[in-house]
Design a protein around this motif. Structure first.
Motif, short mmCIF file in Angstrom:
data_model
loop_
_atom_site.label_atom_id
_atom_site.label_comp_id
_atom_site.label_asym_id
_atom_site.label_seq_id
_atom_site.Cartn_x
_atom_site.Cartn_y
_atom_site.Cartn_z
N LEU A 1 0.83 -1.22 0.00
CA LEU A 1 0.00 0.00 0.00
C LEU A 1 0.86 1.26 0.00
N ASP A 2 0.42 2.29 -0.72
CA ASP A 2 1.09 3.58 -0.60
C ASP A 2 0.45 4.36 0.54
N HIS A 3 0.87 5.61 0.72
CA HIS A 3 0.38 6.36 1.88
C HIS A 3 -1.13 6.62 1.81
N ILE A 4 -1.65 6.91 0.62
CA ILE A 4 -3.09 7.16 0.49
C ILE A 4 -3.89 5.89 0.72
N GLN A 5 -3.45 4.79 0.15
CA GLN A 5 -4.17 3.52 0.31
C GLN A 5 -4.17 3.05 1.76
N SER A 6 -3.04 3.20 2.45
CA SER A 6 -3.00 2.79 3.85
C SER A 6 -3.87 3.68 4.72
N GLN A 7 -3.84 4.98 4.43
CA GLN A 7 -4.69 5.92 5.18
C GLN A 7 -6.17 5.64 4.94
N THR A 8 -6.50 5.27 3.71
CA THR A 8 -7.91 4.97 3.40
C THR A 8 -8.38 3.72 4.14
N ALA A 9 -7.54 2.69 4.15
CA ALA A 9 -7.89 1.48 4.90
C ALA A 9 -8.07 1.80 6.38
N TRP A 10 -7.23 2.69 6.87
CA TRP A 10 -7.29 3.10 8.28
C TRP A 10 -8.57 3.89 8.57
N THR A 11 -8.91 4.85 7.70
CA THR A 11 -10.13 5.63 7.93
C THR A 11 -11.38 4.79 7.76
N GLU A 12 -11.26 3.68 7.03
CA GLU A 12 -12.39 2.77 6.87
C GLU A 12 -12.53 1.82 8.05
N GLY A 13 -11.61 1.95 9.03
CA GLY A 13 -11.71 1.14 10.23
C GLY A 13 -11.11 -0.24 10.11
N LYS A 14 -10.29 -0.47 9.07
CA LYS A 14 -9.67 -1.78 8.89
C LYS A 14 -8.43 -1.95 9.78
N ALA A 15 -7.88 -0.81 10.25
CA ALA A 15 -6.72 -0.84 11.14
C ALA A 15 -6.89 0.24 12.19
N LEU A 16 -6.34 -0.01 13.36
CA LEU A 16 -6.51 0.90 14.48
C LEU A 16 -5.49 2.03 14.49
N PHE A 17 -4.20 1.69 14.31
CA PHE A 17 -3.13 2.68 14.43
C PHE A 17 -2.38 2.86 13.11
N ILE A 18 -1.85 4.08 12.91
CA ILE A 18 -1.02 4.37 11.75
C ILE A 18 0.02 5.42 12.14
#
Length: 481
Positions: free
Chosen positions: A294-311
């Motif tokens: 994942l790039d920075h946008i893709q990882s942030q999107t997964a995070w904002t979608e609640g797929k991960a807790l911390f970034i």
């Protein structure tokens, strides 16, 4: 990256906490090398514009009819704040034609211009293709910004620009002696970012020790939520939380030794402990599946979608991820989790510093114009506009009066208040960009967090990279004073 600022109503706590933390931590946002470009940089037609008449209204002596060439990194902070500042320049100098360009390919597009002796007049040198600042300074490619800092501020002619800045910003732009080569415009809070709502839904508090971190991640995993994600394609984001953790565990002197490229600096027990802690996240399956791709946008999107807790990220994330962040996300940031009570520095120790580096090339045609555009950006109005538009503080020490702070910005200010004097500021990312990004980040930490190298193998590899950089006579070396 994007990245990611004298006012009685700003709030005593916020004003004082930033002064305290910055003053101690800021004597110091990031994959291509700029060595070849800076090493040449000659030739080309470079007719400097004739300097204008110096006056109270025009203290830098800007040629009022000369063109201005401004290149902005098109990142997390967007373009609008800079476009608004350009409009002020055009209003003040109506005969001047401003060419404004926004790009993410800083090195790709500007390397040929530096080589040809025809660089822009002002550059926001940020992003994945950030030019190596240490090399730019070492090869004398940048103009000294002291005239700008000593010029009267736009708001108060009795106050110099340097006297309107947050403590430490001037020192950050100094690499060797008094000249100031870089003006870091944003004020960035780095750390571990999360949704307070999601954390609350797990009936959990932000973990202060690593055992607590693992327990929270296990609780999240049982709910189908990954503990962590990160910019796998740009793993130099990982240090935003890992470096201050190393400082917390071993003391800020460990980070200074790393910055100074000292022999065996990466072999310090605190580095080993922290690398092993992060590797444990991978081994226990707490990293979001697919994160290394994942790039920075893709990882942030997964995070904002609640797929991960911390970034791990910087304060520009509130603006950069705004399109996918739910209204009730309740964005929060915290200092990195430590190991245990044996850590050298207290919980709350974090990394905060100037970000979004602006430079005026030494061979720019309109050096005065480049500095004047920065002077405009460092006014209260432009600073307020930046903070209101992109949800981040600036180098200007103020500019928040009357602005309702967003959740992330409010959380960042609170984190700074908790940190107090325990603010660290690693310098690798501006002293040795290629080392930090390509080698420590991608080849080192990226491989470890993907499970393709152990902590011991990674430390050995990174120490080798650091030793090579220390012995490389083609680059200028810097040390903490």
């Amino acid at each position: 990256m994007g990245s990611t600022s004298a006012h009685n109503n700003e709030g005593l706590g916020r004003r004082d906490l930033i002064k305290r933390s910055a003053a101690l931590g800021l004597i110091s946002v990031p994959t291509m090398s700029f060595l070849s470009a800076c090493a040449s940089g000659g030739g080309g037609s470079n007719d400097k514009v004739e300097k204008g008449t110096t006056s109270a209204k025009n203290p830098l002596g800007v040629n009022e009819s000369a063109p201005l060439d401004f290149v902005l990194f098109d990142g997390g902070f967007g373009q609008q704040y800079a476009k608004d500042a350009v409009k002020v320049y055009e209003t003040n100098y109506p005969k001047a034609k401003v060419k404004f360009t926004a790009t993410q390919k800083i090195t790709t597009e500007l390397q040929p211009r530096f080589n040809g002796g025809n660089p822009p007049d002002l550059i926001d040198n940020s992003g994945a293709e950030q030019m190596d600042m240490g090399v730019l300074v070492g090869k004398k490619q940048l103009a000294d910004l002291t005239p700008l800092l000593d010029a009267p501020s736009l708001d108060d002619p009795n106050k110099k620009v340097r006297d309107t800045l947050r403590p430490g910003i001037v020192e950050m732009g100094q690499f060797d002696g008094d000249p100031v080569w870089v003006l870091y415009y944003a004020y960035t809070v780095y750390g571990v970012w999360y949704s307070q709502k999601l954390l609350d839904s797990l009936d959990a508090k932000y973990p202060e020790t690593w055992d607590e971190m693992l327990a929270v991640c296990e609780k999240a995993k049982k709910k189908g939520i990954a503990g962590w994600t990160y910019a796998g394609k740009h793993p130099y984001y990982i240090p935003f939380s890992l470096y201050p953790m190393i400082g917390k565990v071993g003391g800020r002197e460990v980070l200074d030794a790393i910055d100074n490229l000292e022999p065996k600096a990466w072999e310090h027990p605190a580095v080993k402990t922290c690398f092993e802690a992060y590797y444990e996240l991978y081994k226990k399956g707490y990293i979001l599946q697919g994160t290394p791709g994942l790039d920075h946008i893709q990882s942030q999107t997964a995070w904002t979608e609640g797929k991960a807790l911390f970034i791990p990220n910087g304060s520009w994330v509130e603006n950069e991820a705004a399109k996918t962040m739910p209204a009730d996300f309740d964005l929060a940031v915290s200092a990195p989790t430590g190991i245990d009570a044996s850590d050298k520095m207290p919980f709350g120790t974090m990394w905060a510093s100037g970000g979004e580096p602006f430079v005026v090339p030494a061979k720019a045609k309109n050096v005065e114009g480049g500095m004047e555009q920065l002077r405009i950006m460092l006014s209260e109005a432009s600073s307020r506009n930046f903070t209101k538009t992109v949800k981040s503080l600036t180098a200007y020490n103020g500019g928040t009066d009357g602005i309702e702070l967003t959740p992330g910005l409010k959380s960042g200010v609170a984190a700074l208040e908790k940190a107090g004097q325990n603010v660290v500021n690693p310098r690798l990312q501006d002293w040795y960009v290629a080392l930090q990004k390509e080698k420590i980040g991608v080849a080192g930490l990226g491989e470890m967090m993907a499970g393709r190298a152990t902590p011991a193998e990674t430390i050995k590899k990174i120490q080798k990279y650091a030793d090579e950089a220390a012995k490389d006579t083609s680059i200028k070396h810097y040390k903490h004073q």
